[in-house]
Design an enzyme around this catalytic site. Structure first.
Site, PDB file in Angstrom:
ATOM      1  N   CYS A 122     -55.026  19.274  22.154  1.00  0.00           N
ATOM      2  CA  CYS A 122     -55.211  17.942  22.733  1.00  0.00           C
ATOM      3  C   CYS A 122     -55.393  18.028  24.250  1.00  0.00           C
ATOM      4  O   CYS A 122     -56.439  18.449  24.721  1.00  0.00           O
ATOM      5  CB  CYS A 122     -54.070  17.018  22.333  1.00  0.00           C
ATOM      6  SG  CYS A 122     -54.453  15.267  22.623  1.00  0.00           S
ATOM      7  N   HIS A 222     -54.067  17.293  16.681  1.00  0.00           N
ATOM      8  CA  HIS A 222     -52.690  17.791  16.747  1.00  0.00           C
ATOM      9  C   HIS A 222     -52.296  18.533  15.465  1.00  0.00           C
ATOM     10  O   HIS A 222     -51.618  17.968  14.607  1.00  0.00           O
ATOM     11  CB  HIS A 222     -51.726  16.624  16.989  1.00  0.00           C
ATOM     12  CG  HIS A 222     -51.694  16.158  18.397  1.00  0.00           C
ATOM     13  ND1 HIS A 222     -50.855  16.701  19.345  1.00  0.00           N
ATOM     14  CD2 HIS A 222     -52.424  15.220  19.036  1.00  0.00           C
ATOM     15  CE1 HIS A 222     -51.059  16.100  20.511  1.00  0.00           C
ATOM     16  NE2 HIS A 222     -52.006  15.198  20.349  1.00  0.00           N
ATOM     17  N   GLU A 224     -50.031  20.707  15.065  1.00  0.00           N
ATOM     18  CA  GLU A 224     -48.574  20.898  14.965  1.00  0.00           C
ATOM     19  C   GLU A 224     -47.896  19.753  14.215  1.00  0.00           C
ATOM     20  O   GLU A 224     -46.743  19.894  13.779  1.00  0.00           O
ATOM     21  CB  GLU A 224     -47.962  21.058  16.365  1.00  0.00           C
ATOM     22  CG  GLU A 224     -47.706  19.770  17.127  1.00  0.00           C
ATOM     23  CD  GLU A 224     -48.933  19.092  17.704  1.00  0.00           C
ATOM     24  OE1 GLU A 224     -48.804  17.984  18.263  1.00  0.00           O
ATOM     25  OE2 GLU A 224     -50.042  19.671  17.603  1.00  0.00           O
TER      26      GLU A 224
END
Length: 251
Positions: A122, A222, A224
């Protein structure tokens, strides 16, 4: 059900993966002050992928001694990159952290010079682009006409992206992926040596990479946040393992 980090622990030493952090005001217990912090999801993703996460405070100058102990680097998300770094005035919606920019730009320069594998997430992808001379769209709703990429309320949006055939990203994710996003900026002019390798339907850049070796990949989304899909983190951890081996360090 996603496996725990202990279920996926490698048989040998884990590659050491540095993850950049935020400096933000935080309140917990009786305290309310500036803190170095990071969403736990980053550390969990590195652990599940077989790496050993090390959190890197982005305060002060980048330290070569830190990079020498790392096998890979993850540039985490967070506040906007200061547009002064690419010669623009700030948009009214731009919120930046100049101290973090200075530290991470130095850290990234050292990492690229050392051939360290880099996964930029990001804000990290935006920083990578700016570090290599690129510019950013400062407020996507002005361009695409909606807040689809930043729904608000701490909720990540889900977006379909098309990934370029033959790219490193396609080798990891395939040529189409549904990803989680939360951003209001994106790559505009591309940095030197980077290629756009993924876009969403309206043309917004969703991934960039440096062709060839070493591993340098920036994603606007994202990964994660998706505990069921660690492919990008596994890829950077394995690249870190290879980097360590090339330096004669067993991982």
């Amino acid at each position: 059900m996603a496996s725990s980090a202990s279920d996926l622990a490698p048989s040998g030493p884990r590659p050491v993966v540095g993850v950049t952090t935020y400096v933000e005001r935080a309140a917990y217990g009786v305290w309310d002050h500036e803190a170095t912090l990071l969403p736990r999801t980053y550390a969990d993703a590195v652990l599940r992928a077989g790496g050993a996460p090390v959190l890197l405070p982005t305060i002060g100058p980048a330290l070569p001694e830190v990079l020498e102990r790392l096998d890979a680097l993850v540039l985490s998300g967070g506040a906007d990159v200061d547009p002064a770094n690419y010669g623009r005035e700030a948009h009214p919606r731009t919120v930046s952290r100049p101290e973090r920019d200075a530290s991470e730009l130095g850290l990234l320069a050292l990492a690229l010079a050392a051939g360290l594998p880099v996964l930029a997430v990001c804000r990290g992808a935006q920083l990578l682009n700016v570090a290599l001379g690129g510019t950013l769209v400062q407020h996507l709703p002005d361009v695409v006409g909606s807040d689809a990429y930043q729904p608000g309320g701490g909720v990540f949006g889900r977006v379909a992206v098309e990934v370029a055939a033959g790219s490193r990203a396609a080798g990891i994710l395939g040529e189409r992926a549904d990803v989680l996003c939360y951003h209001h900026q994106a790559v505009e002019t591309l940095g030197e040596g980077l290629e756009v390798v993924a876009r969403s339907a309206d043309g917004t850049v969703q991934a960039v990479e440096r062709p060839g070796e070493p591993f340098v990949l920036g994603v606007q989304f994202h990964p994660e946040q998706d505990a069921a899909d660690d492919r990008l983190f596994r890829a950077v951890v394995e690249a870190g393992r290879a980097h360590a081996a090339a330096r004669g360090v067993r991982r």
